[in-house]
Write an enzyme that holds these catalytic residues in place. Structure first.
Site, PDB file in Angstrom:
ATOM      1  N   ARG A  63       0.826  -1.204   0.000  1.00  0.00           N
ATOM      2  CA  ARG A  63       0.000   0.000   0.000  1.00  0.00           C
ATOM      3  C   ARG A  63       0.864   1.258   0.000  1.00  0.00           C
ATOM      4  O   ARG A  63       1.907   1.309   0.647  1.00  0.00           O
ATOM      5  CB  ARG A  63      -0.914   0.028   1.231  1.00  0.00           C
ATOM      6  CG  ARG A  63      -1.890  -1.145   1.299  1.00  0.00           C
ATOM      7  CD  ARG A  63      -2.679  -1.133   2.595  1.00  0.00           C
ATOM      8  NE  ARG A  63      -1.805  -1.406   3.733  1.00  0.00           N
ATOM      9  CZ  ARG A  63      -2.230  -1.447   4.995  1.00  0.00           C
ATOM     10  NH1 ARG A  63      -3.506  -1.173   5.268  1.00  0.00           N
ATOM     11  NH2 ARG A  63      -1.400  -1.713   5.975  1.00  0.00           N
ATOM     12  N   HIS A  90      10.042  -2.501  10.695  1.00  0.00           N
ATOM     13  CA  HIS A  90       9.231  -3.687  10.953  1.00  0.00           C
ATOM     14  C   HIS A  90       7.786  -3.228  11.092  1.00  0.00           C
ATOM     15  O   HIS A  90       7.460  -2.404  11.951  1.00  0.00           O
ATOM     16  CB  HIS A  90       9.699  -4.384  12.230  1.00  0.00           C
ATOM     17  CG  HIS A  90       8.936  -5.637  12.529  1.00  0.00           C
ATOM     18  ND1 HIS A  90       8.842  -6.153  13.796  1.00  0.00           N
ATOM     19  CD2 HIS A  90       8.231  -6.477  11.728  1.00  0.00           C
ATOM     20  CE1 HIS A  90       8.110  -7.254  13.764  1.00  0.00           C
ATOM     21  NE2 HIS A  90       7.739  -7.472  12.508  1.00  0.00           N
ATOM     22  N   ASP A  91       6.906  -3.721  10.235  1.00  0.00           N
ATOM     23  CA  ASP A  91       5.532  -3.217  10.198  1.00  0.00           C
ATOM     24  C   ASP A  91       4.804  -3.345  11.530  1.00  0.00           C
ATOM     25  O   ASP A  91       3.997  -2.472  11.904  1.00  0.00           O
ATOM     26  CB  ASP A  91       4.728  -3.882   9.074  1.00  0.00           C
ATOM     27  CG  ASP A  91       4.760  -5.405   9.108  1.00  0.00           C
ATOM     28  OD1 ASP A  91       5.305  -5.984  10.080  1.00  0.00           O
ATOM     29  OD2 ASP A  91       4.264  -6.028   8.157  1.00  0.00           O
TER      30      ASP A  91
END
Length: 389
Positions: free
Chosen positions: A28, A248-249
């Protein structure tokens, strides 16, 4: 689209911000603009992502990912006539890109679900005991971690002298950023020392990896350069800064939770489900190790203390299997049908190692043969097929 009507949050520099999120199932590109006394966030572009079998392994289509992201950035440039102040990228952890001296990818990166790490984990644990790995890093023992992937590269004779970067940092570098390893993402490699917060030389030596080829570890929020690729020719990107956020998401998601104090926990459910809390310091005692909790980097020098379990990946794999057999399901249909099915006699161990693998029953396909998890998976498929009735 979300609006935050708080003038106190509006900065003096009201150029737009871009957030890029790399997901294992979709990527996204989102745009934040300052409007009417607050902020407005728009999801500008989203595209599907999935690994595929290529070049002797399960790999990500890097060219497709980069093209999708570039398209999203161009759309943002058309919208943000006021210009774009910064771009930040996060994504799933552990996977990396090997690059040449010019920072260009040598090959499509392996997906962490590739079976090559089954053997790599077993051999590496002879060189350094899993208990010692846990003691050094405080990180949950998972064969998908970057350490086992890099060791698998070594066992396969892949370019030993090449540099590597995790995916979000690689994307930033392709757009003009310095070669770095953002701290929260680096901790997920299982190669960062729990105490020093630097690369653990003992682990690199045990795995016969060159610590000199590892990127420099930097804290979340580090400016790594300015956009200087072809996109920089667009008016909106004339002076755009590149930022390594919490790459890191999960760390980025947890940082966005509007909670204070120490009496709250989080459940982050996606491809993986993560259950835990944020601590000021790590916990790595015997009880923690026995439950295989992990201590990963968080924003502000804190620790994401949680348990990693298989999440919506299992549902997605079932949907793929059924689709291949000619029966398409949507998630709402599946939930409604599941409500009509009698309670099963037993439960599945969703963390069985075979359930980390892509595809259906892999009987005989792994190096260590077909284990209980594979049989459970087949049983699960047969049970779930009753949903068609």
């Amino acid at each position: 689209m979300r609006r935050t009507p708080d003038m106190a949050l509006v900065p003096q520099d009201t150029r737009a911000l871009i957030a890029v999120d790399l997901g294992a199932e979709s990527c996204r590109v989102s745009l934040l603009r300052w409007v009417a006394g607050g902020s407005e966030i728009t999801l500008v572009h989203r595209f599907a992502n999935a690994p595929r079998e290529a070049d002797g392994g399960l790999r990500w289509d890097l060219r497709m990912i980069e093209a999708g992201l570039e398209h999203g950035l161009r759309l943002c440039a058309e919208i943000a006539v006021e210009g774009v102040r910064s771009i930040a990228v996060d994504g799933w952890a552990v996977d990396y890109v090997r690059v040449d001296a010019d920072g260009k990818a040598l090959a499509d990166p392996f997906c962490y679900r590739d079976e090559r790490t089954i053997e790599a984990e077993q051999i590496l644990h002879v060189e350094i005991a899993p208990e010692r790995l846990r003691e050094c890093t405080g990180v949950q023992l998972l064969r998908i971690n970057t350490l086992y992937q890099l060791y698998a590269d070594r066992l396969q004779g892949l370019p030993a002298g090449s540099q590597w970067m995790n995916l979000p940092e690689y994307i930033l570098s392709r757009w003009g950023g310095a070669r770095v390893a953002e701290f929260t993402n680096a901790t997920h490699s299982q190669m960062v020392d729990l105490k020093t917060r630097k690369w653990c030389e003992e682990i690199f030596q045990a795995a016969e990896l060159n610590v000199g080829l590892a990127p420099k570890v930097v804290p979340p929020g580090t400016e790594v350069g300015k956009l200087s690729c072809e996109l920089a020719k667009l008016t909106a990107f004339r002076d755009t800064v590149l930022i390594a956020p919490a790459c890191h998401d999960t760390a980025s998601a947890i940082a966005g939770i509007p909670a204070v104090g120490d009496d709250w926990a989080y459940i982050s459910s996606g491809t993986w489900s993560l259950v835990g809390t944020v601590l000021e310091g790590p916990r790595n005692n015997a009880a923690v190790a026995a439950e295989n909790f992990t201590n990963l980097g968080a924003v502000g020098g804190r620790v994401c203390f949680h348990k990693n379990v298989n999440g919506m990946w299992l549902v997605r794999q079932c949907l793929h299997e059924w689709a291949a057999e000619g029966r398409e399901w949507t998630v709402p249909e599946l939930v409604a049908a599941a409500e009509k099915v009698a309670k099963p006699d037993g439960l599945l161990d969703v963390d069985d190692s075979d359930l980390l693998l892509a595809g259906g029953c892999r009987r005989g396909s792994t190096r260590n043969g077909c284990g209980t998890g594979c049989r459970l998976y087949v049983k699960d498929r047969r049970m779930l097929r009753r949903l068609r009735v």
